[in-house]
Design a protein around this motif. Structure first.
Motif, PDB file in Angstrom:
ATOM      1  N   GLN A 107     -81.815  24.943 -16.149  1.00  0.00           N
ATOM      2  CA  GLN A 107     -81.349  23.563 -15.974  1.00  0.00           C
ATOM      3  C   GLN A 107     -80.253  23.239 -16.975  1.00  0.00           C
ATOM      4  O   GLN A 107     -80.447  23.373 -18.181  1.00  0.00           O
ATOM      5  CB  GLN A 107     -82.516  22.595 -16.175  1.00  0.00           C
ATOM      6  CG  GLN A 107     -82.106  21.131 -16.117  1.00  0.00           C
ATOM      7  CD  GLN A 107     -83.252  20.231 -16.491  1.00  0.00           C
ATOM      8  OE1 GLN A 107     -84.073  19.866 -15.653  1.00  0.00           O
ATOM      9  NE2 GLN A 107     -83.327  19.854 -17.766  1.00  0.00           N
ATOM     10  N   PRO A 108     -79.081  22.792 -16.514  1.00  0.00           N
ATOM     11  CA  PRO A 108     -78.012  22.391 -17.445  1.00  0.00           C
ATOM     12  C   PRO A 108     -78.435  21.195 -18.292  1.00  0.00           C
ATOM     13  O   PRO A 108     -79.280  20.398 -17.897  1.00  0.00           O
ATOM     14  CB  PRO A 108     -76.842  22.027 -16.519  1.00  0.00           C
ATOM     15  CG  PRO A 108     -77.156  22.711 -15.231  1.00  0.00           C
ATOM     16  CD  PRO A 108     -78.651  22.719 -15.112  1.00  0.00           C
ATOM     17  N   ARG A 109     -77.828  21.073 -19.441  1.00  0.00           N
ATOM     18  CA  ARG A 109     -78.162  19.977 -20.349  1.00  0.00           C
ATOM     19  C   ARG A 109     -77.500  18.672 -19.890  1.00  0.00           C
ATOM     20  O   ARG A 109     -76.455  18.693 -19.231  1.00  0.00           O
ATOM     21  CB  ARG A 109     -77.720  20.328 -21.772  1.00  0.00           C
ATOM     22  CG  ARG A 109     -78.515  21.486 -22.371  1.00  0.00           C
ATOM     23  CD  ARG A 109     -78.066  21.796 -23.773  1.00  0.00           C
ATOM     24  NE  ARG A 109     -78.791  22.952 -24.316  1.00  0.00           N
ATOM     25  CZ  ARG A 109     -79.907  22.876 -25.029  1.00  0.00           C
ATOM     26  NH1 ARG A 109     -80.430  21.688 -25.299  1.00  0.00           N
ATOM     27  NH2 ARG A 109     -80.503  23.971 -25.485  1.00  0.00           N
ATOM     28  N   PRO A 110     -78.097  17.540 -20.258  1.00  0.00           N
ATOM     29  CA  PRO A 110     -77.508  16.253 -19.841  1.00  0.00           C
ATOM     30  C   PRO A 110     -76.109  16.033 -20.392  1.00  0.00           C
ATOM     31  O   PRO A 110     -75.305  15.301 -19.794  1.00  0.00           O
ATOM     32  CB  PRO A 110     -78.512  15.218 -20.383  1.00  0.00           C
ATOM     33  CG  PRO A 110     -79.303  15.929 -21.421  1.00  0.00           C
ATOM     34  CD  PRO A 110     -79.359  17.353 -20.984  1.00  0.00           C
ATOM     35  N   CYS A 111     -75.777  16.640 -21.532  1.00  0.00           N
ATOM     36  CA  CYS A 111     -74.440  16.445 -22.090  1.00  0.00           C
ATOM     37  C   CYS A 111     -73.362  17.122 -21.241  1.00  0.00           C
ATOM     38  O   CYS A 111     -72.167  16.903 -21.479  1.00  0.00           O
ATOM     39  CB  CYS A 111     -74.387  16.947 -23.533  1.00  0.00           C
ATOM     40  SG  CYS A 111     -74.972  18.636 -23.775  1.00  0.00           S
ATOM     41  N   ALA A 123     -72.527  26.818 -22.077  1.00  0.00           N
ATOM     42  CA  ALA A 123     -73.146  27.116 -20.781  1.00  0.00           C
ATOM     43  C   ALA A 123     -74.060  28.326 -20.923  1.00  0.00           C
ATOM     44  O   ALA A 123     -73.737  29.291 -21.612  1.00  0.00           O
ATOM     45  CB  ALA A 123     -72.069  27.394 -19.748  1.00  0.00           C
ATOM     46  N   GLY A 124     -75.220  28.255 -20.278  1.00  0.00           N
ATOM     47  CA  GLY A 124     -76.203  29.321 -20.391  1.00  0.00           C
ATOM     48  C   GLY A 124     -77.273  29.027 -21.423  1.00  0.00           C
ATOM     49  O   GLY A 124     -78.316  29.686 -21.440  1.00  0.00           O
ATOM     50  N   ASP A 125     -77.020  28.034 -22.290  1.00  0.00           N
ATOM     51  CA  ASP A 125     -78.046  27.578 -23.231  1.00  0.00           C
ATOM     52  C   ASP A 125     -78.765  26.418 -22.542  1.00  0.00           C
ATOM     53  O   ASP A 125     -78.382  25.262 -22.673  1.00  0.00           O
ATOM     54  CB  ASP A 125     -77.384  27.127 -24.540  1.00  0.00           C
ATOM     55  CG  ASP A 125     -78.406  26.810 -25.624  1.00  0.00           C
ATOM     56  OD1 ASP A 125     -79.604  26.743 -25.309  1.00  0.00           O
ATOM     57  OD2 ASP A 125     -77.997  26.628 -26.781  1.00  0.00           O
ATOM     58  N   VAL A 172     -78.729  16.184 -25.695  1.00  0.00           N
ATOM     59  CA  VAL A 172     -78.859  17.619 -25.411  1.00  0.00           C
ATOM     60  C   VAL A 172     -80.122  17.942 -24.613  1.00  0.00           C
ATOM     61  O   VAL A 172     -80.336  19.094 -24.224  1.00  0.00           O
ATOM     62  CB  VAL A 172     -78.828  18.455 -26.705  1.00  0.00           C
ATOM     63  CG1 VAL A 172     -77.470  18.338 -27.371  1.00  0.00           C
ATOM     64  CG2 VAL A 172     -79.942  18.047 -27.658  1.00  0.00           C
ATOM     65  N   HIS A 173     -80.978  16.934 -24.376  1.00  0.00           N
ATOM     66  CA  HIS A 173     -82.195  17.150 -23.595  1.00  0.00           C
ATOM     67  C   HIS A 173     -82.510  15.924 -22.765  1.00  0.00           C
ATOM     68  O   HIS A 173     -82.219  14.791 -23.165  1.00  0.00           O
ATOM     69  CB  HIS A 173     -83.402  17.449 -24.502  1.00  0.00           C
ATOM     70  CG  HIS A 173     -83.470  18.862 -24.976  1.00  0.00           C
ATOM     71  ND1 HIS A 173     -83.657  19.924 -24.120  1.00  0.00           N
ATOM     72  CD2 HIS A 173     -83.396  19.384 -26.221  1.00  0.00           C
ATOM     73  CE1 HIS A 173     -83.682  21.047 -24.823  1.00  0.00           C
ATOM     74  NE2 HIS A 173     -83.506  20.745 -26.094  1.00  0.00           N
ATOM     75  N   TYR A 174     -83.135  16.168 -21.605  1.00  0.00           N
ATOM     76  CA  TYR A 174     -83.755  15.102 -20.831  1.00  0.00           C
ATOM     77  C   TYR A 174     -85.137  14.802 -21.419  1.00  0.00           C
ATOM     78  O   TYR A 174     -85.707  15.616 -22.158  1.00  0.00           O
ATOM     79  CB  TYR A 174     -83.904  15.509 -19.364  1.00  0.00           C
ATOM     80  CG  TYR A 174     -82.622  15.658 -18.613  1.00  0.00           C
ATOM     81  CD1 TYR A 174     -81.981  14.557 -18.047  1.00  0.00           C
ATOM     82  CD2 TYR A 174     -82.044  16.916 -18.446  1.00  0.00           C
ATOM     83  CE1 TYR A 174     -80.795  14.701 -17.345  1.00  0.00           C
ATOM     84  CE2 TYR A 174     -80.859  17.079 -17.748  1.00  0.00           C
ATOM     85  CZ  TYR A 174     -80.232  15.964 -17.196  1.00  0.00           C
ATOM     86  OH  TYR A 174     -79.051  16.115 -16.507  1.00  0.00           O
TER      87      TYR A 174
END
Length: 218
Positions: A107-111, A123-125, A172-174
């Protein structure tokens, strides 16, 4: 002497945290409760200078408290060593499970969707779940096992929660990322500690049966 199961005498802060986690992960809401809360917290965090310090400093404090509490319990309370060591191994397992889950969810980060004050990881983190939350709540379990004081359990759970909120405020997180990470950090170390207690009890019962069987008849 009976062995007290981990957290049995001081369960309330951990049960409260688990109840909140379940609510955040399972209760539906119009527009997605997690996304709405994430956008609100990230917007609030964008107005706070160096908001990332909250989570980083919180994690360092929890790490230091874990080491101090673990060493104190190891030398002063040898009867806690089995569950203390097991819960510490459980934190490592929780972190590993979190890393595997990140790869599976991807899942991509909210930022990557909205602007944030702090630098967005590359990307990828991936975002889900939060490693910081897993480590923070895992540390809270280890400290509770080591010290067995209700006030300290509340304090470390509050600090872990503040750290998790800080990660969302950074953008950086939901909210569901930190909730799932917290679940890993609470459940896995506690399960490891409980398994250590169960194993020790089983060995004690086996020794008692052997002693009874080998005892001379009157």
């Amino acid at each position: 002497m009976p062995i007290a199961p981990p957290l049995r005498r001081r369960p309330l802060p951990f049960l409260a945290a688990l109840a909140l986690i379940v609510a955040l992960l399972l209760i539906p809401a119009p527009g997605s409760l997690s996304v709405v809360a994430t956008r609100w917290l990230a917007s609030a965090g964008s107005g706070i200078a160096h908001v990332e310090v909250v989570s980083e400093l919180g994690l360092m404090l929890l790490a230091a408290a874990t080491i101090a509490a673990g060493l104190l319990a190891w030398f002063r309370h040898p009867e806690r060593r089995a569950r203390l060591g097991a819960s510490a191994v459980g934190v490592v397992a929780a972190y590993a499970a979190s890393e595997v889950a990140k790869f599976l969810f991807a899942q991509p980060r909210p930022c990557t969707r909205w602007p944030s004050q702090t630098e967005c990881p590359p990307a990828g983190d991936w975002s889900l779940p939060s490693n910081h939350a897993a480590l923070a709540f895992g540390a809270a379990v280890v400290i509770a096992v080591a010290v067995e004081r209700a006030w300290l359990s509340w304090a470390v759970v509050a600090l872990a929660t503040l750290l998790a909120v800080g990660r969302v405020a950074q953008g950086v997180h939901y909210v569901h990322d930190v909730a799932l990470g917290a679940a890993f950090g609470l459940v896995i170390p506690a399960a490891f500690a409980a398994a250590a207690v169960a194993l020790r009890r089983a060995r004690t019962r086996e020794h008692e049966r052997r002693d009874a069987r080998d005892a001379p008849l009157p």
